[in-house]
Write a protein that holds these residues in place. Sequence first.
Motif, PDB file in Angstrom:
ATOM      1  N   ARG A  24       0.793  -1.301  -0.021  1.00  0.00           N
ATOM      2  CA  ARG A  24       0.109   0.006  -0.059  1.00  0.00           C
ATOM      3  C   ARG A  24       0.993   1.351   0.026  1.00  0.00           C
ATOM      4  NH1 ARG A  24      -2.897  -1.829   5.870  1.00  0.00           N
ATOM      5  NH2 ARG A  24      -3.821  -3.182   4.442  1.00  0.00           N
ATOM      6  N   VAL A  25       1.919   1.309   0.608  1.00  0.00           N
ATOM      7  CA  VAL A  25       3.100   2.418   0.573  1.00  0.00           C
ATOM      8  C   VAL A  25       3.626   2.509  -0.650  1.00  0.00           C
ATOM      9  CG1 VAL A  25       5.049   3.360   1.576  1.00  0.00           C
ATOM     10  CG2 VAL A  25       3.318   1.784   3.214  1.00  0.00           C
ATOM     11  N   ARG A  26       4.067   1.423  -1.311  1.00  0.00           N
ATOM     12  CA  ARG A  26       4.572   1.495  -2.724  1.00  0.00           C
ATOM     13  C   ARG A  26       3.643   2.045  -3.619  1.00  0.00           C
ATOM     14  NH1 ARG A  26       8.957  -1.919  -3.682  1.00  0.00           N
ATOM     15  NH2 ARG A  26       9.609  -3.530  -2.023  1.00  0.00           N
ATOM     16  N   TRP A  27       2.347   1.711  -3.503  1.00  0.00           N
ATOM     17  CA  TRP A  27       1.122   1.843  -4.397  1.00  0.00           C
ATOM     18  C   TRP A  27       1.065   3.587  -4.245  1.00  0.00           C
ATOM     19  CZ3 TRP A  27      -4.271  -0.108  -4.166  1.00  0.00           C
ATOM     20  CH2 TRP A  27      -5.117   0.309  -5.143  1.00  0.00           C
ATOM     21  N   ALA A  28       1.063   3.862  -3.175  1.00  0.00           N
ATOM     22  CA  ALA A  28       0.799   5.350  -2.703  1.00  0.00           C
ATOM     23  C   ALA A  28       1.681   6.306  -3.298  1.00  0.00           C
ATOM     24  CB  ALA A  28       0.598   5.758  -1.089  1.00  0.00           C
ATOM     25  N   LEU A  29       3.119   5.748  -3.201  1.00  0.00           N
ATOM     26  CA  LEU A  29       4.174   6.748  -3.479  1.00  0.00           C
ATOM     27  C   LEU A  29       4.223   6.640  -5.190  1.00  0.00           C
ATOM     28  CD1 LEU A  29       6.922   5.261  -1.208  1.00  0.00           C
ATOM     29  CD2 LEU A  29       6.226   7.709  -1.492  1.00  0.00           C
ATOM     30  N   GLU A  30       3.745   5.477  -5.872  1.00  0.00           N
ATOM     31  CA  GLU A  30       3.621   5.542  -7.257  1.00  0.00           C
ATOM     32  C   GLU A  30       2.401   6.481  -7.781  1.00  0.00           C
ATOM     33  OE1 GLU A  30       5.337   4.208  -9.631  1.00  0.00           O
ATOM     34  OE2 GLU A  30       6.740   2.670  -8.660  1.00  0.00           O
ATOM     35  N   GLU A  31       1.433   6.566  -6.862  1.00  0.00           N
ATOM     36  CA  GLU A  31       0.361   7.484  -7.310  1.00  0.00           C
ATOM     37  C   GLU A  31       0.661   8.772  -7.468  1.00  0.00           C
ATOM     38  OE1 GLU A  31      -2.807   6.686  -8.381  1.00  0.00           O
ATOM     39  OE2 GLU A  31      -3.067   4.807  -8.000  1.00  0.00           O
ATOM     40  N   VAL A  32       1.651   9.172  -6.457  1.00  0.00           N
ATOM     41  CA  VAL A  32       2.097  10.679  -6.370  1.00  0.00           C
ATOM     42  C   VAL A  32       3.127  10.989  -7.149  1.00  0.00           C
ATOM     43  CG1 VAL A  32       0.473  11.021  -4.058  1.00  0.00           C
ATOM     44  CG2 VAL A  32       3.127  10.482  -3.864  1.00  0.00           C
ATOM     45  N   GLY A  33       3.881   9.831  -7.655  1.00  0.00           N
ATOM     46  CA  GLY A  33       5.097  10.186  -8.322  1.00  0.00           C
ATOM     47  C   GLY A  33       6.262  10.416  -7.611  1.00  0.00           C
ATOM     48  N   GLN A  34       6.383   9.838  -6.480  1.00  0.00           N
ATOM     49  CA  GLN A  34       7.609  10.081  -5.550  1.00  0.00           C
ATOM     50  C   GLN A  34       8.426   8.572  -5.779  1.00  0.00           C
ATOM     51  OE1 GLN A  34       8.721  12.725  -3.366  1.00  0.00           O
ATOM     52  NE2 GLN A  34       7.298  13.715  -5.093  1.00  0.00           N
ATOM     53  N   PRO A  35       9.859   8.769  -6.121  1.00  0.00           N
ATOM     54  CA  PRO A  35      10.791   7.813  -6.119  1.00  0.00           C
ATOM     55  C   PRO A  35      11.093   7.424  -4.762  1.00  0.00           C
ATOM     56  CG  PRO A  35      11.892   9.889  -6.790  1.00  0.00           C
ATOM     57  CD  PRO A  35      10.355  10.227  -6.526  1.00  0.00           C
ATOM     58  N   TYR A  36      11.367   6.137  -4.602  1.00  0.00           N
ATOM     59  CA  TYR A  36      11.775   5.707  -3.275  1.00  0.00           C
ATOM     60  C   TYR A  36      12.784   4.496  -3.345  1.00  0.00           C
ATOM     61  CZ  TYR A  36       8.408   1.839  -4.200  1.00  0.00           C
ATOM     62  OH  TYR A  36       7.691   0.644  -4.754  1.00  0.00           O
ATOM     63  N   GLU A  37      13.165   4.082  -2.265  1.00  0.00           N
ATOM     64  CA  GLU A  37      14.194   2.951  -2.127  1.00  0.00           C
ATOM     65  C   GLU A  37      13.520   2.056  -1.036  1.00  0.00           C
ATOM     66  OE1 GLU A  37      18.524   2.965  -1.276  1.00  0.00           O
ATOM     67  OE2 GLU A  37      18.340   4.954  -2.024  1.00  0.00           O
ATOM     68  N   ALA A  38      13.735   0.748  -1.518  1.00  0.00           N
ATOM     69  CA  ALA A  38      13.159  -0.285  -0.393  1.00  0.00           C
ATOM     70  C   ALA A  38      14.386  -0.861   0.290  1.00  0.00           C
ATOM     71  CB  ALA A  38      12.318  -1.310  -1.177  1.00  0.00           C
ATOM     72  N   ARG A  39      14.303  -0.760   1.620  1.00  0.00           N
ATOM     73  CA  ARG A  39      15.308  -1.583   2.250  1.00  0.00           C
ATOM     74  C   ARG A  39      14.770  -2.831   2.642  1.00  0.00           C
ATOM     75  NH1 ARG A  39      15.901   1.761   6.485  1.00  0.00           N
ATOM     76  NH2 ARG A  39      17.720   2.731   5.935  1.00  0.00           N
ATOM     77  N   LEU A  40      15.186  -3.931   2.367  1.00  0.00           N
ATOM     78  CA  LEU A  40      15.012  -5.352   2.561  1.00  0.00           C
ATOM     79  C   LEU A  40      15.314  -6.051   3.647  1.00  0.00           C
ATOM     80  CD1 LEU A  40      14.944  -6.412  -1.226  1.00  0.00           C
ATOM     81  CD2 LEU A  40      13.275  -5.230  -0.132  1.00  0.00           C
ATOM     82  N   LEU A  41      14.404  -6.512   4.601  1.00  0.00           N
ATOM     83  CA  LEU A  41      14.797  -6.897   5.715  1.00  0.00           C
ATOM     84  C   LEU A  41      14.228  -8.528   6.075  1.00  0.00           C
ATOM     85  CD1 LEU A  41      13.484  -4.136   8.248  1.00  0.00           C
ATOM     86  CD2 LEU A  41      15.813  -4.512   7.447  1.00  0.00           C
ATOM     87  N   SER A  42      15.157  -8.951   6.535  1.00  0.00           N
ATOM     88  CA  SER A  42      14.903 -10.587   6.994  1.00  0.00           C
ATOM     89  C   SER A  42      13.786 -10.459   8.558  1.00  0.00           C
ATOM     90  CB  SER A  42      16.087 -11.346   7.425  1.00  0.00           C
ATOM     91  OG  SER A  42      16.528 -10.866   8.603  1.00  0.00           O
ATOM     92  N   PHE A  43      13.316 -11.653   8.802  1.00  0.00           N
ATOM     93  CA  PHE A  43      12.512 -11.591   9.910  1.00  0.00           C
ATOM     94  C   PHE A  43      13.384 -11.059  11.152  1.00  0.00           C
ATOM     95  CE2 PHE A  43       9.296 -13.468   7.602  1.00  0.00           C
ATOM     96  CZ  PHE A  43       8.056 -13.054   8.066  1.00  0.00           C
ATOM     97  N   ASP A  44      14.660 -11.645  11.149  1.00  0.00           N
ATOM     98  CA  ASP A  44      15.543 -11.226  12.184  1.00  0.00           C
ATOM     99  C   ASP A  44      15.801 -10.185  12.353  1.00  0.00           C
ATOM    100  OD1 ASP A  44      15.862 -13.873  13.116  1.00  0.00           O
ATOM    101  OD2 ASP A  44      17.974 -14.226  12.456  1.00  0.00           O
TER     102      ASP A  44
END
Length: 218
Positions: A24-44
């Motif tokens: 939902r956050v990715r989608w909102a950022l795409e709707e408003v045209g804001q680029p972003y980075e995703a920091r990917l996390l393990s459960f740990d």
Amino acid sequence: MPNITITAFERSPDRGKGLARDMRVRWALEEVGQPYEARLLSFDAMKKPAHLARNPFGQIPTYEEGDLVLFESGAIVFHIAERHAGLLPDDPDARARAVAWMFAALNTVEPPIFERDMVRILERDEPWFERRLAALEENIRKRLGELSASLGEADWLESEFSAGDLLMVTVLRRLHGSGILEDYPNLLAYVARAEARPAYQRAFADQLAVFTAASGGR
Ligand code: GTB
């Protein structure tokens, strides 16, 4: 380099179906045209101090923009919608109603839908499983009936697409494959209409690419 960073699962348990709440956050950022980075996390990593400083509950998604650090997907989507045009109407009353739909999605419609998934995963072998599932599905149908009546023949919950629709659709998508949504043709069409939006498609593809890379294409 984008000045917005979100967190997401390194390997989402939904296998790229876009059901985790970073979608939902990715989608909102795409709707408003804001680029972003995703920091990917393990459960740990989600339970380590560095992430607990972002979210005291050790969950994804989070949102970082300069000194601002946010958690809770609803609050993040609201922040994005407040700061950028495209997700909330300009008219103050329509805006307030769109915000009410955001709360309705998360507080009124999501709980029984999320609970149904949890029960199906965690309580399948319990003697009460079938009864509990039936009760939850009755609650879900009650809410869908009410939502369906409210949407009627309209495209969106308010006169234009808003953050209320964005959150509502991410919630309803969890019913794909259950056969329940099919009993509410206007809601089924509503979800399909939202999923056809280019911003949705980009967000979906990005989260799927994370899962595909993590699983080596399998
Ligand atoms: N209220 C918070 C919000 O809206 O941000 C809830 C955040 C949340 O539930 N995060 C989950 C999480 O971090 C991921 S999205 N879980 C790990 C943990 O608590 O340790 C929930 C989710 C998980 C998996 C699926 N799935 O496999 O389909 C779907 C949704």
